[in-house]
Design an enzyme around this catalytic site. Structure first.
Site, PDB file in Angstrom:
ATOM      1  N   TYR A  63       0.828  -1.206   0.000  1.00 17.59           N
ATOM      2  CA  TYR A  63       0.000   0.000   0.000  1.00 17.59           C
ATOM      3  C   TYR A  63       0.865   1.261   0.000  1.00 17.59           C
ATOM      4  CZ  TYR A  63      -3.781  -3.206   1.401  1.00 17.59           C
ATOM      5  OH  TYR A  63      -4.691  -4.235   1.465  1.00 17.59           O
ATOM      6  N   HIS A 121      -0.012 -11.998   1.212  1.00 22.25           N
ATOM      7  CA  HIS A 121      -1.017 -11.108   0.615  1.00 22.25           C
ATOM      8  C   HIS A 121      -1.879 -11.786  -0.467  1.00 22.25           C
ATOM      9  CE1 HIS A 121      -1.742  -6.550  -0.083  1.00 22.25           C
ATOM     10  NE2 HIS A 121      -2.824  -7.227  -0.400  1.00 22.25           N
TER      11      HIS A 121
HETATM   12  P1  NAP Z   1     -14.300  -0.526   0.776  1.00 21.59           P
HETATM   13  O1  NAP Z   1     -13.893  -0.421   2.171  1.00 21.59           O
HETATM   14  O2  NAP Z   1     -15.423  -1.431   0.410  1.00 21.59           O
HETATM   15  O3  NAP Z   1     -14.673   0.904   0.193  1.00 21.59           O
HETATM   16  C1  NAP Z   1     -13.888   2.039   0.393  1.00 21.59           C
HETATM   17  C2  NAP Z   1     -14.600   3.175  -0.326  1.00 21.59           C
HETATM   18  O4  NAP Z   1     -15.866   3.372   0.294  1.00 21.59           O
HETATM   19  C3  NAP Z   1     -13.857   4.476  -0.262  1.00 21.59           C
HETATM   20  O5  NAP Z   1     -14.012   5.105  -1.518  1.00 21.59           O
HETATM   21  C4  NAP Z   1     -14.600   5.262   0.815  1.00 21.59           C
HETATM   22  O6  NAP Z   1     -14.638   6.643   0.517  1.00 21.59           O
HETATM   23  C5  NAP Z   1     -15.994   4.721   0.705  1.00 21.59           C
HETATM   24  N1  NAP Z   1     -16.659   4.729   1.990  1.00 21.59           N
HETATM   25  C6  NAP Z   1     -16.238   4.200   3.155  1.00 21.59           C
HETATM   26  N2  NAP Z   1     -17.140   4.390   4.135  1.00 21.59           N
HETATM   27  C7  NAP Z   1     -18.145   5.092   3.578  1.00 21.59           C
HETATM   28  C8  NAP Z   1     -19.365   5.607   4.078  1.00 21.59           C
HETATM   29  N3  NAP Z   1     -19.730   5.389   5.345  1.00 21.59           N
HETATM   30  N4  NAP Z   1     -20.192   6.281   3.224  1.00 21.59           N
HETATM   31  C9  NAP Z   1     -19.843   6.483   1.932  1.00 21.59           C
HETATM   32  N5  NAP Z   1     -18.680   6.010   1.391  1.00 21.59           N
HETATM   33  C10 NAP Z   1     -17.847   5.316   2.211  1.00 21.59           C
HETATM   34  O7  NAP Z   1     -13.075  -0.942  -0.169  1.00 21.59           O
HETATM   35  P2  NAP Z   1     -11.509  -1.207   0.002  1.00 21.59           P
HETATM   36  O8  NAP Z   1     -10.782  -0.015   0.379  1.00 21.59           O
HETATM   37  O9  NAP Z   1     -11.112  -1.927  -1.231  1.00 21.59           O
HETATM   38  O10 NAP Z   1     -11.419  -2.310   1.158  1.00 21.59           O
HETATM   39  C11 NAP Z   1     -11.191  -1.981   2.499  1.00 21.59           C
HETATM   40  C12 NAP Z   1      -9.814  -2.359   2.949  1.00 21.59           C
HETATM   41  O11 NAP Z   1      -9.565  -3.748   2.759  1.00 21.59           O
HETATM   42  C13 NAP Z   1      -8.658  -1.710   2.176  1.00 21.59           C
HETATM   43  O12 NAP Z   1      -8.490  -0.355   2.530  1.00 21.59           O
HETATM   44  C14 NAP Z   1      -7.517  -2.609   2.527  1.00 21.59           C
HETATM   45  O13 NAP Z   1      -7.016  -2.289   3.826  1.00 21.59           O
HETATM   46  C15 NAP Z   1      -8.191  -3.979   2.535  1.00 21.59           C
HETATM   47  N6  NAP Z   1      -8.020  -4.722   1.241  1.00 21.59           N
HETATM   48  C16 NAP Z   1      -7.298  -5.882   1.288  1.00 21.59           C
HETATM   49  C17 NAP Z   1      -7.098  -6.596   0.112  1.00 21.59           C
HETATM   50  C18 NAP Z   1      -6.311  -7.867   0.158  1.00 21.59           C
HETATM   51  O14 NAP Z   1      -5.943  -8.370  -0.906  1.00 21.59           O
HETATM   52  N7  NAP Z   1      -6.039  -8.402   1.325  1.00 21.59           N
HETATM   53  C19 NAP Z   1      -7.636  -6.137  -1.115  1.00 21.59           C
HETATM   54  C20 NAP Z   1      -8.381  -4.968  -1.101  1.00 21.59           C
HETATM   55  C21 NAP Z   1      -8.576  -4.277   0.090  1.00 21.59           C
HETATM   56  P3  NAP Z   1     -13.797   7.700   1.386  1.00 21.59           P
HETATM   57  O15 NAP Z   1     -12.355   7.323   1.199  1.00 21.59           O
HETATM   58  O16 NAP Z   1     -14.205   9.008   0.785  1.00 21.59           O
HETATM   59  O17 NAP Z   1     -14.259   7.560   2.808  1.00 21.59           O
END
Ligand code: NAP
Length: 278
Positions: A63, A121
């Site tokens: 990241y 990962h």
């Molecule tokens: P997510 O959490 O499903 O979505 C994040 C998005 O949703 C951002 O654009 C955020 O906007 C928005 N959001 C969050 N809360 C909100 C709310 N209450 N109302 C409106 N919009 C909201 O997607 P993600 O970031 O892909 O997944 C979460 C975490 O999982 C990552 O950050 C990472 O740490 C982890 N991850 C791990 C892997 C893996 O391979 N292990 C892969 C992908 C992700 P704002 O930024 O404007 O708040």
């Protein structure tokens, strides 16, 4: 948000207890490369989460090419370290004994502290590399650099295979994509297996990148509980006894809304309804 969220909504990872909603960091500090332009904001949001009582942070060496870990390291300064549970991950290009150990040391240096849960990962085709890396992680536990070992994006077969090669320690978690719209852990038997094995399922992209926060049908279900569609979408996941979710929030408002998914549960009937909303 009115009410102070209830943070006695905890789940086990290994022998530790973590809040059922954690903080994702993909995009905090950059994506594939570092982005220093919003450091202050990123740190502020993470600190706010810790101040509110959330103790689970998910990051990775990938990241922001390490910058996300640096920001996590900044954010946790001044908080009681033992209270916080930090997840980081080793990228597949480092899947051999020497590289994995070097990667872990790099992450620890950027974080300024040990790692609670260290994950592979993504899987690779050559299982021997996974096996070698898992054994390297066992040595890292012995050295006190990481506390628990886990995997990410492993399906049922690969998870089982990985469990079999462990020598001293157990795999305590598998971080996978899991959302109301993408329920593959339920349909493939992965979730049930992990429940039986007492392995934590860490649900990533639980809001489908924000799409589930705008779902009218989920919002309708939420009315009865005075909860939003985002909160219903997250509550659906943490309803399962071994699931925690790690939405990424870029603002305090989103963060607080997401934490409001804790401290209550959808009825079984409403959970069924929620499935039909997406
Ligand atoms: P997510 O959490 O499903 O979505 C994040 C998005 O949703 C951002 O654009 C955020 O906007 C928005 N959001 C969050 N809360 C909100 C709310 N209450 N109302 C409106 N919009 C909201 O997607 P993600 O970031 O892909 O997944 C979460 C975490 O999982 C990552 O950050 C990472 O740490 C982890 N991850 C791990 C892997 C893996 O391979 N292990 C892969 C992908 C992700 P704002 O930024 O404007 O708040």
């Amino acid at each position: 948000m009115g009410d102070v969220p209830i943070f006695d909504d905890l789940k086990r990872i290994g022998h530790d207890r973590v809040t059922t909603i954690g903080m994702g960091t993909w995009g905090i500090g950059g994506y594939e490369s570092p982005d220093y332009s919003r450091d202050g904001e990123g740190i502020k949001v993470l600190r706010h989460g810790l101040e509110l009582g959330v103790n689970l942070i998910d990051t990775a060496e990938f990241y922001g090419a390490g910058h996300s870990e640096e920001l996590v390291g900044e954010a946790i300064k001044g908080f009681e370290r033992e209270y916080i549970f930090i997840i980081s991950k080793v990228w597949p290009t480092h899947f051999d004994s020497e590289s994995a150990k070097k990667a872990a040391r790099g992450s620890i240096k950027r974080l300024g502290t040990y790692i609670d849960l260290y994950l592979l990962h993504w899987p690779v085709d050559d299982f021997r590399r996974i096996e070698e890396t898992l054994h390297a992680l066992e040595e890292l536990v012995d050295e006190g650099l990481i506390r628990y070992i886990g995997v990410s994006n492993f399906d049922l077969e690969l998870l089982r295979k990985s469990q079999e090669v462990m020598r001293k320690y157990e795999i305590v978690a598998n971080e996978v994509k899991y959302s109301l719209r993408d329920r593959w852990p339920e349909t493939t038997g992965l979730l049930d297996y992990m429940k039986r094995e007492k392995i934590a399922l860490i649900a990533y992209t639980p809001l489908e990148k924000g799409a589930l926060t705008r779902n009218k049908c989920l919002a309708e279900i939420g009315k009865r509980y005075e909860k939003s569609s985002a909160q219903v979408a997250l509550n659906y996941l943490i309803w399962e006894e071994n699931v925690v979710a790690i939405p990424k929030a870029g603002s305090k408002v989103h963060l607080e809304e997401n934490f409001g998914a804790m401290g209550w549960r959808l009825s079984r009937e409403d959970r069924e309804k929620a499935r039909r909303c997406v």
